[in-house]
Design a protein around this motif. Structure first.
Motif, PDB file in Angstrom:
ATOM      1  N   GLU A   1       0.774  -1.246  -0.066  1.00 41.96           N
ATOM      2  CA  GLU A   1      -0.115  -0.031  -0.185  1.00 41.96           C
ATOM      3  C   GLU A   1       0.874   1.342  -0.095  1.00 41.96           C
ATOM      4  OE1 GLU A   1      -3.124   2.579   0.104  1.00 41.96           O
ATOM      5  OE2 GLU A   1      -3.326   0.798  -0.500  1.00 41.96           O
TER       6      GLU A   1
ATOM      7  N   TYR B   1      -7.278   0.944   2.047  1.00 44.37           N
ATOM      8  CA  TYR B   1      -6.212   0.582   1.008  1.00 44.37           C
ATOM      9  C   TYR B   1      -6.409   1.377  -0.138  1.00 44.37           C
ATOM     10  CZ  TYR B   1      -5.193  -3.272   4.266  1.00 44.37           C
ATOM     11  OH  TYR B   1      -4.781  -3.988   5.305  1.00 44.37           O
TER      12      TYR B   1
ATOM     13  N   ASN C   1      -4.546   3.080  -2.341  1.00 45.38           N
ATOM     14  CA  ASN C   1      -3.647   2.919  -3.711  1.00 45.38           C
ATOM     15  C   ASN C   1      -3.925   1.482  -4.086  1.00 45.38           C
ATOM     16  OD1 ASN C   1      -2.581   5.318  -3.011  1.00 45.38           O
ATOM     17  ND2 ASN C   1      -1.181   4.628  -1.455  1.00 45.38           N
ATOM     18  N   LEU C   2      -3.960   0.542  -3.269  1.00 48.98           N
ATOM     19  CA  LEU C   2      -4.155  -1.007  -4.022  1.00 48.98           C
ATOM     20  C   LEU C   2      -5.508  -1.150  -4.746  1.00 48.98           C
ATOM     21  CD1 LEU C   2      -2.317  -3.341  -1.295  1.00 48.98           C
ATOM     22  CD2 LEU C   2      -1.723  -2.729  -3.607  1.00 48.98           C
TER      23      LEU C   2
ATOM     24  N   ARG D   1      -7.317   1.377  -5.997  1.00 51.47           N
ATOM     25  CA  ARG D   1      -7.348   2.153  -7.331  1.00 51.47           C
ATOM     26  C   ARG D   1      -6.499   1.330  -8.336  1.00 51.47           C
ATOM     27  NH1 ARG D   1      -5.880   6.590  -4.339  1.00 51.47           N
ATOM     28  NH2 ARG D   1      -7.700   7.583  -3.401  1.00 51.47           N
ATOM     29  N   LYS D   2      -5.555   0.740  -7.940  1.00 51.12           N
ATOM     30  CA  LYS D   2      -4.467   0.199  -8.887  1.00 51.12           C
ATOM     31  C   LYS D   2      -5.398  -1.001  -9.321  1.00 51.12           C
ATOM     32  CE  LYS D   2       0.089  -1.726  -9.013  1.00 51.12           C
ATOM     33  NZ  LYS D   2       1.342  -2.088  -8.169  1.00 51.12           N
TER      34      LYS D   2
ATOM     35  N   LYS E   1     -12.366   6.288   2.317  1.00 56.10           N
ATOM     36  CA  LYS E   1     -11.218   5.864   3.161  1.00 56.10           C
ATOM     37  C   LYS E   1     -12.142   5.458   4.641  1.00 56.10           C
ATOM     38  CE  LYS E   1      -6.321   5.967   4.507  1.00 56.10           C
ATOM     39  NZ  LYS E   1      -6.616   5.370   5.815  1.00 56.10           N
TER      40      LYS E   1
END
Length: 218
Positions: free
Chosen positions: A81, A124, A126-127, A129-130, A143
């Motif tokens: 993350e 999480y 970042n993870l 969205r990715k 969040k």
């Protein structure tokens, strides 16, 4: 005189599994560490100048990446993350197994077709969205730090991304796991600069690596 090494460990699920492994590596916290009434966050270690700090899992990575702690134990979810460049994870401790998964209300997939945008509750961002970017979906991440399972039923988000071990909590809240983003285990992490400049860090890495190899061979 060299300053004490600071070893960061997470509160919660990984800690119970990590303590026996730490003891075998010679990292044994003082008695107060096990006192449920103690509000202390920093503890001495028996027979060494090391000190332990007990913090939230997400903060373990931050303390180590910024050099406030030289070494720590944390789940690979946290490492992925944050993706701190100053963090190195040399040993998979093969404990704390779980997964980071997408979940949604039972039957939701049958009610909707292909979507280009989703609102997802997770701690999480970042993870999350990715993962959805890889599927060609734009994810708006709300969040939350806990009680993720409530979000779909209360209209806060249509999906959640959260840690799953047995799946019981999801089931109890009318949710079903639809995909796995990441299989997770606990890792030993070190600050890159400390590893290069303090031989005690390298010695601890070697000790934990040997123990992890023994455990995997057993």
């Amino acid at each position: 005189m060299s300053r004490p090494l600071t070893f960061a460990i997470p509160k919660g699920r990984i800690l119970d599994e990590a303590l026996p492994l730490m003891a075998r590596a010679g990292v044994v916290p003082e008695a107060e560490f096990h006192d449920k009434k103690s509000r202390a966050l920093s503890f001495a270690c028996e027979g060494s100048d090391m000190r332990l700090i007990r913090v939230r899992a997400f903060d373990v990575a931050t303390f180590v990446a910024h050099g406030a702690a030289q070494i720590g134990i944390v789940g690979s979810d946290v490492i992925e993350e944050f993706a701190y460049s100053d963090l190195y994870a040399p040993v998979d401790l093969a404990i704390g197994h779980c997964r980071l998964s997408v979940a949604e209300p039972v039957g939701a997939a049958e009610q909707e077709g292909r979507v280009s945008h989703l609102r997802v509750a997770s701690k999480y961002p970042n993870l999350t969205r990715k993962h959805f970017e890889g599927l060609g979906i734009q994810a708006e991440v709300v969040k939350l730090n806990g009680a993720m399972e409530l979000a779909p039923g209360l209209g806060l988000a249509s999906r959640i991304v959260d840690l799953v071990s047995t799946g019981r909590t999801l089931k109890d809240n009318g949710l079903v796991e639809t995909s796995i983003i990441l299989d997770i285990s606990a890792r030993l992490i070190v600050n890159r600069a400390a590893l290069k400049t303090d031989e005690r860090v390298g010695a601890l890495v070697d000790r934990f690596r040997a123990l992890a190899q023994q455990q995997q061979a057993a």
